[in-house]
Every structure is written in C-alpha cells, then in structure tokens.
Enzyme design. Sequence first.
Site, PDB file in Angstrom:
ATOM      1  N   ARG A  41       3.053  18.878   1.842  1.00  7.92           N
ATOM      2  CA  ARG A  41       3.514  20.131   1.222  1.00  7.92           C
ATOM      3  C   ARG A  41       2.830  20.410  -0.113  1.00  7.92           C
ATOM      4  NH1 ARG A  41       8.909  22.119   2.868  1.00  7.92           N
ATOM      5  NH2 ARG A  41       8.745  22.029   5.118  1.00  7.92           N
ATOM      6  N   ARG A  54      -9.428   8.068  -1.542  1.00 11.57           N
ATOM      7  CA  ARG A  54     -10.436   8.452  -0.541  1.00 11.57           C
ATOM      8  C   ARG A  54     -11.307   9.575  -1.093  1.00 11.57           C
ATOM      9  NH1 ARG A  54      -9.380   6.694   5.003  1.00 11.57           N
ATOM     10  NH2 ARG A  54     -11.020   8.173   5.507  1.00 11.57           N
ATOM     11  N   GLU A  80      -8.386   0.376  -3.349  1.00 10.32           N
ATOM     12  CA  GLU A  80      -9.256   0.422  -2.165  1.00 10.32           C
ATOM     13  C   GLU A  80     -10.167   1.619  -2.308  1.00 10.32           C
ATOM     14  OE1 GLU A  80      -7.582   0.844   1.685  1.00 10.32           O
ATOM     15  OE2 GLU A  80      -6.159  -0.734   1.277  1.00 10.32           O
ATOM     16  N   ASN A 115       0.850  -1.196   0.000  1.00 10.34           N
ATOM     17  CA  ASN A 115       0.000   0.000   0.000  1.00 10.34           C
ATOM     18  C   ASN A 115       0.888   1.251   0.000  1.00 10.34           C
ATOM     19  OD1 ASN A 115      -1.489   2.255   1.064  1.00 10.34           O
ATOM     20  ND2 ASN A 115      -3.126   0.836   1.531  1.00 10.34           N
ATOM     21  N   HIS A 134      -5.559   3.711  -2.095  1.00  4.70           N
ATOM     22  CA  HIS A 134      -6.921   4.025  -1.640  1.00  4.70           C
ATOM     23  C   HIS A 134      -7.255   5.435  -2.106  1.00  4.70           C
ATOM     24  CE1 HIS A 134      -9.786   4.182   2.132  1.00  4.70           C
ATOM     25  NE2 HIS A 134     -10.391   4.542   1.030  1.00  4.70           N
ATOM     26  N   HIS A 184       0.783   5.899   2.016  1.00  2.03           N
ATOM     27  CA  HIS A 184       1.572   6.655   3.007  1.00  2.03           C
ATOM     28  C   HIS A 184       2.647   7.519   2.350  1.00  2.03           C
ATOM     29  CE1 HIS A 184      -0.637   4.144   5.743  1.00  2.03           C
ATOM     30  NE2 HIS A 184      -0.255   3.108   5.029  1.00  2.03           N
ATOM     31  N   ARG A 227      -7.181  12.742   0.586  1.00  5.68           N
ATOM     32  CA  ARG A 227      -6.125  13.205   1.501  1.00  5.68           C
ATOM     33  C   ARG A 227      -4.734  12.688   1.124  1.00  5.68           C
ATOM     34  NH1 ARG A 227      -7.470   9.836   6.975  1.00  5.68           N
ATOM     35  NH2 ARG A 227      -9.457  10.878   6.759  1.00  5.68           N
ATOM     36  N   HIS A 228      -4.689  11.597   0.361  1.00  3.37           N
ATOM     37  CA  HIS A 228      -3.353  11.139  -0.070  1.00  3.37           C
ATOM     38  C   HIS A 228      -3.320  10.881  -1.584  1.00  3.37           C
ATOM     39  CE1 HIS A 228      -5.352   7.395   0.996  1.00  3.37           C
ATOM     40  NE2 HIS A 228      -5.093   7.496   2.290  1.00  3.37           N
ATOM     41  N   GLY A 250       1.102  -1.622   4.355  1.00  2.46           N
ATOM     42  CA  GLY A 250       1.582  -0.307   3.951  1.00  2.46           C
ATOM     43  C   GLY A 250       2.440   0.370   5.000  1.00  2.46           C
ATOM     44  N   THR A 277      -7.215   6.257   9.631  1.00  2.00           N
ATOM     45  CA  THR A 277      -7.083   5.196   8.627  1.00  2.00           C
ATOM     46  C   THR A 277      -8.371   4.376   8.698  1.00  2.00           C
ATOM     47  OG1 THR A 277      -5.768   3.290   7.910  1.00  2.00           O
ATOM     48  CG2 THR A 277      -5.851   3.678  10.269  1.00  2.00           C
ATOM     49  N   THR A 278      -8.521   3.379   7.801  1.00  2.00           N
ATOM     50  CA  THR A 278      -9.740   2.566   7.823  1.00  2.00           C
ATOM     51  C   THR A 278      -9.849   1.881   9.183  1.00  2.00           C
ATOM     52  OG1 THR A 278      -9.166   2.137   5.524  1.00  2.00           O
ATOM     53  CG2 THR A 278     -11.017   0.921   6.415  1.00  2.00           C
ATOM     54  N   GLU A 291     -11.109  -9.557   2.324  1.00  3.25           N
ATOM     55  CA  GLU A 291      -9.865  -9.221   3.017  1.00  3.25           C
ATOM     56  C   GLU A 291     -10.227  -9.089   4.483  1.00  3.25           C
ATOM     57  OE1 GLU A 291      -7.459  -6.006   1.475  1.00  3.25           O
ATOM     58  OE2 GLU A 291      -6.506  -5.722   3.424  1.00  3.25           O
ATOM     59  N   HIS A 335      -4.009  -4.823   7.473  1.00  2.86           N
ATOM     60  CA  HIS A 335      -4.181  -3.663   8.354  1.00  2.86           C
ATOM     61  C   HIS A 335      -3.373  -3.841   9.639  1.00  2.86           C
ATOM     62  CE1 HIS A 335      -5.771   0.011   9.962  1.00  2.86           C
ATOM     63  NE2 HIS A 335      -6.321   0.228   8.791  1.00  2.86           N
ATOM     64  N   GLY A 336      -2.425  -2.939   9.799  1.00  4.52           N
ATOM     65  CA  GLY A 336      -1.632  -2.933  11.030  1.00  4.52           C
ATOM     66  C   GLY A 336      -0.569  -4.019  11.098  1.00  4.52           C
TER      67      GLY A 336
HETATM   68  N1  PXP Z   1      -5.901  -3.313   3.761  1.00  6.53           N
HETATM   69  C1  PXP Z   1      -6.876  -2.362   3.817  1.00  6.53           C
HETATM   70  C2  PXP Z   1      -8.227  -2.702   3.317  1.00  6.53           C
HETATM   71  C3  PXP Z   1      -6.583  -1.066   4.297  1.00  6.53           C
HETATM   72  O1  PXP Z   1      -7.547  -0.133   4.348  1.00  6.53           O
HETATM   73  C4  PXP Z   1      -5.255  -0.763   4.687  1.00  6.53           C
HETATM   74  C5  PXP Z   1      -4.918   0.621   5.120  1.00  6.53           C
HETATM   75  O2  PXP Z   1      -5.052   1.506   4.069  1.00  6.53           O
HETATM   76  C6  PXP Z   1      -4.303  -1.780   4.604  1.00  6.53           C
HETATM   77  C7  PXP Z   1      -4.654  -3.056   4.162  1.00  6.53           C
HETATM   78  C8  PXP Z   1      -2.876  -1.549   4.999  1.00  6.53           C
HETATM   79  O3  PXP Z   1      -2.819  -1.219   6.349  1.00  6.53           O
HETATM   80  P1  PXP Z   1      -1.446  -0.700   6.960  1.00  6.53           P
HETATM   81  O4  PXP Z   1      -1.122   0.581   6.276  1.00  6.53           O
HETATM   82  O5  PXP Z   1      -1.774  -0.544   8.418  1.00  6.53           O
HETATM   83  O6  PXP Z   1      -0.424  -1.757   6.693  1.00  6.53           O
END
Ligand code: PXP
Length: 241
Positions: A18, A45, A70, A7, A43, A10, A49-50, A213, A100-101, A151, A191-192
């Site tokens: 900036r 959004r 995403e 991902n 993603h 970030h 924002r990114h 990510g 974040t999500t 997922e 995620h995480g």
């Molecule tokens: N999967 C999904 C569906 C997400 O929304 C995210 C965060 O954007 C991730 C994976 C990756 O999460 P992380 O950035 O915490 O690794």
Amino acid sequence: MLKLGINIDHVATLRQQRRGQEPDPISAALLAETAGADSIVCHLREDRRHIQEQDLHILRGAIKTKLNLEMAASPEIIKIACQEKPDWVTLVPEKRAELTTEGGLDVEKRSGYLKDVVSEFRKSGIPVSLFIDADANQIEAAVKTGAETVELHTGRYADAATEKERDAELKKIAAGSNMAKSLGLKVAAGHGLDYRNVRPITRIPEIEELNIGYSIIGRAVFIGLEEAVREMIKLIRRGKC
Ligand code: PXP
C-alpha cells in the site's frame, strides 16, 4: 550457541503493498530483538521492492544487536553499504524477476570482481559473507576472495520433494559446512527454513548462525512476532545450550 538472524524484508513487503507506514519493519526488528534474535537481516534490493534506504538508515541507528545487510555486489548498493556501515554484509545474486533470492552466488565465475569488492569492504571495516550453494568449487572460490563467512543456501533442502532428495541436500550442506570451516571460514545457513525443516540443519556442528525470515513472519501473523521468534529460538537451541 547457534545464533538466529531474523530477516524483516517480509514486513516491508507487506507495507509496500500500500506504500503506507504499516507494518513497520523497524518495529519488527525491535520486537525480534526483544524476543532474543541475535541479528537483524535486511536486503536492500536494487528494485527497492521491500526495504527502502530510509529503513536501512533508521535500522542502523535503532537496533542493539547486529545488522546484516544482504545485497547485490553492485556499485550503487556498495556505496550505500559503506555509508551505513552494517555489522557485516551478505553478498547475494539478484535477478529482477525473481520472487526471492533463487540460488547461491557464482563466486567461481566472478572471483576477480568479488575479491575487489571484499577488499573494498575490508577497507571500510565491514566483514563480508558470501551466500553460496554448498558446492566445493564455490567454497574454494569463496576462500580466495578473502571473505570471512559463507552462508550456505538451504533452499534446495527446504524445497526437496522427497525424503531421499532432502537427505541428499542435507548431506551436501553438512559436507560443505565441514569443508568451509576447515578452510577457515565461518559458516551460516539460510533460505526456506521453517519450524518443520530446521532441526536437521541445527545438528550440523559447523553452522554458527541461521538466517530466517518468511516462516517466522508468516507465523507472526497468527501468534505475534515475539512469540514466533521465541518458538524458533527454542527449536534451534533444543539440546544445544
Ligand atoms: N539468507 C539469505 C541470503 C536470503 O537471501 C534470504 C531471503 O531473503 C534468507 C536467508 C531468508 O530466507 P527465508 O525468508 O526463506 O527464511
């Protein structure tokens, strides 16, 4: 072999601090591919924002692996997705104030609408993954929408404050993966996840792909993105090749 999606949101977050040109998420995607990533995740959004629409458009043409978009299941983003044609979309819940999500999609509650969205994507030839908690009702509801993949949200596992809590979350993810696969769904997770907590998740046999990510981009600040991706690939495929 367990696949890794990187991902790159970030990287765009940093650039947007900036509103400049650097760091460029497209370059990040290409480096991640060089290092062995199986897919690139971004993603778009609603608040932009990114990742920006232009990033998505350039990414679509630039990357050689797979593009996983995403997105919230909102009409505006659905229209953009159908134009850009990512290799698949992952539908996620979106709240404007969140960092974040924060949780999985409530497929049970929105089943009629999501079924229509999945079939709209199918008409455009785009497979759908639903980002959900590892919950039996959500998995059953996901099957009914016609989505190909779920997922499973690993955020609660990653954030667990105690080992007992973490083990309980891991068991839920393992049971959810097993159930989803037995109902004919492909299973991804994310995620995480980071270099410390990812290994137990890699031992769940039904999970085919991890999407990561934050931890990888964070590590890249110190050791470079290619090396950070390679380290993660080594970790998730240890003993699995
Ligand atoms: N999967 C999904 C569906 C997400 O929304 C995210 C965060 O954007 C991730 C994976 C990756 O999460 P992380 O950035 O915490 O690794």
